[in-house]
Design a protein around this motif. Sequence first.
Motif, short mmCIF file in Angstrom:
data_model
loop_
_atom_site.label_atom_id
_atom_site.label_comp_id
_atom_site.label_asym_id
_atom_site.label_seq_id
_atom_site.Cartn_x
_atom_site.Cartn_y
_atom_site.Cartn_z
N VAL A 26 -6.58 1.98 -5.41
CA VAL A 26 -7.64 2.95 -5.70
C VAL A 26 -7.05 4.29 -6.11
O VAL A 26 -7.52 4.93 -7.06
CB VAL A 26 -8.56 3.11 -4.47
N ASN A 27 -6.00 4.70 -5.44
CA ASN A 27 -5.37 5.98 -5.79
C ASN A 27 -4.79 5.95 -7.21
O ASN A 27 -4.89 6.92 -7.96
CB ASN A 27 -4.27 6.32 -4.79
N HIS B 292 -3.70 -5.37 7.46
CA HIS B 292 -3.21 -4.01 7.31
C HIS B 292 -2.49 -3.85 5.98
O HIS B 292 -2.66 -2.83 5.29
CB HIS B 292 -2.27 -3.66 8.47
N SER C 96 -0.93 -4.05 -8.68
CA SER C 96 -1.82 -3.04 -9.26
C SER C 96 -1.09 -2.03 -10.12
O SER C 96 -1.59 -1.60 -11.17
CB SER C 96 -2.58 -2.33 -8.14
N SER D 134 -4.99 -3.62 3.29
CA SER D 134 -5.65 -2.32 3.32
C SER D 134 -4.79 -1.26 2.66
O SER D 134 -5.28 -0.45 1.87
CB SER D 134 -5.96 -1.93 4.77
N ASP D 135 -3.51 -1.26 2.96
CA ASP D 135 -2.61 -0.30 2.31
C ASP D 135 -2.55 -0.53 0.81
O ASP D 135 -2.55 0.42 0.01
CB ASP D 135 -1.19 -0.44 2.90
N GLU D 136 -2.51 -1.80 0.41
CA GLU D 136 -2.45 -2.13 -1.01
C GLU D 136 -3.72 -1.66 -1.72
O GLU D 136 -3.67 -1.13 -2.83
CB GLU D 136 -2.28 -3.64 -1.19
N THR D 137 -4.84 -1.82 -1.04
CA THR D 137 -6.10 -1.39 -1.64
C THR D 137 -6.14 0.12 -1.81
O THR D 137 -6.58 0.64 -2.85
CB THR D 137 -7.28 -1.84 -0.77
N ARG D 138 -5.64 0.83 -0.80
CA ARG D 138 -5.61 2.29 -0.90
C ARG D 138 -4.72 2.73 -2.07
O ARG D 138 -5.06 3.62 -2.84
CB ARG D 138 -5.11 2.91 0.41
N ASN D 139 -3.58 2.07 -2.23
CA ASN D 139 -2.69 2.41 -3.34
C ASN D 139 -3.34 2.11 -4.68
O ASN D 139 -3.24 2.88 -5.64
CB ASN D 139 -1.38 1.61 -3.22
N GLU E 106 -6.20 8.33 -10.12
CA GLU E 106 -5.28 9.27 -10.74
C GLU E 106 -5.27 9.10 -12.26
O GLU E 106 -5.25 10.08 -13.00
CB GLU E 106 -3.87 9.09 -10.17
#
Length: 457
Positions: free
Chosen positions: A20-21, A10, A62, A13-18, A25
């Motif tokens: 990519v965002n 989990h 990241s 997954s959160d780190e990946t979402r951050n 951006e």
Amino acid sequence: MTDSLHSRMHVVSDETRNLVNLVLEYSRRRTLAEDTPLDHPTSEAELRRLAGPTVTEEGLGSARALAIFEHIFAPACISTDHPKYLSFIPSAPTKAAVAFDLVVSASALYGGSWLEGAGVVHAENEVLRWLAGEFGLPETAGGVFVQGGTIGNLSALVAARNAQKEKFGDARPGRWVIVCSAEAHSSIASAAEVMDVDVAPVPTGDDGILRPEGVKEALAEHGDAVIAVVATSGTTNFGTIDDIAGIAALKEEFDFWLHIDGAYGLAAMLSPQARHKFAGVERADSLIVDPHKWLFAPFDACALIYRDPNLGRRAHTQKAEYLDTLTDAQDWSPSDFAIQLTRRPRGLPLWYSLASYGAETYREAIGHSIDLARQIATEIRRRENLRLVREPELSVVVFERDGWERSDYDAWSDRLLEDQRAFVVPSSHAGRPNARFAIVNPLTTFEDLVDILDTME
């Protein structure tokens, strides 16, 4: 699945979402920026001081890694899409092409075979067929998008040599020869070196145009040892177009492969203002044009097109047991037409841009650069201390400043970049230094160029 493993997954997954965002951006800011930064190079010592070590066992995270790129590494690179980037041959990708380049990478697409990438190969082939039609080649013509003009020229010449080998078999007529202009792009000599063949450079007149008389002499001298005759449609230094129609007419007397190096200039055929300059291209056996130059695609893309694609396929199809599934099929696999095997579908950003904006928009954008070159040439003629080296053929304008030596051009160029005013590096011809505008960006204006000329007073 244990709770601890689920927890770790989990967090990842959160780190990946951050991550990519963050990347999206930044890409959004850069793509939508109204004022593209010109920027300038920085010394290696300064980059080390500012960034510090970036590849570590623990990782920077990241956000930190992107910040280093955005604020340290990217500003140390000159932006090739800036309207005042006028050196070499610039790149001016459309917003659609830039945005879709993200899609290509995000979609995990392989563009080497029909089996693995039928949809993207179809899209790329539609663009290649459209280009072939614009250049007057038959509907059966086709090819592949490769990395750049050097790879495109090399792949075409390898196919030409293979065709000559097939023709003569064991009766090889001596050492192979490539006939080209003395002003041909350096990639032709590079290809000859890689292929271990000779180059027969044909002298040109003061205008730099390769004409059939010189080619005929070379063909008569080297005979069946000639792999190909290379004509250039838009030299890098001047935008000069060889006498392609006259050279192609020699096919009625000699049997030879005609290759057109149109990396920069062939795109001008799309404009009604310049199309008449390219008579004879329709008789080419192969040709290249770089979409990352004057067709407004991002790096790196070269369209390599064969009149008879089977000749390219026979030269380049790689054989291996693990490839039997591909080579035993009759599908169109792009890797069969150039020296590459693994390839990303690098033609897709051009496809998306063309599909989005339409060909007419491209014709107008190319015409803008041609018009602008003529306008600034008129302005240069008007100024007493400036002199055109040659009349512009397409969108390259070469000129001299009276009384300047190479050191003067160097200092002037350095000041322009230091002041973030423009990127215009000195060039030379026949041993004399000069200045040169290479205009491909539709956002470049007459006022931009006049402002640069004013700095030479």
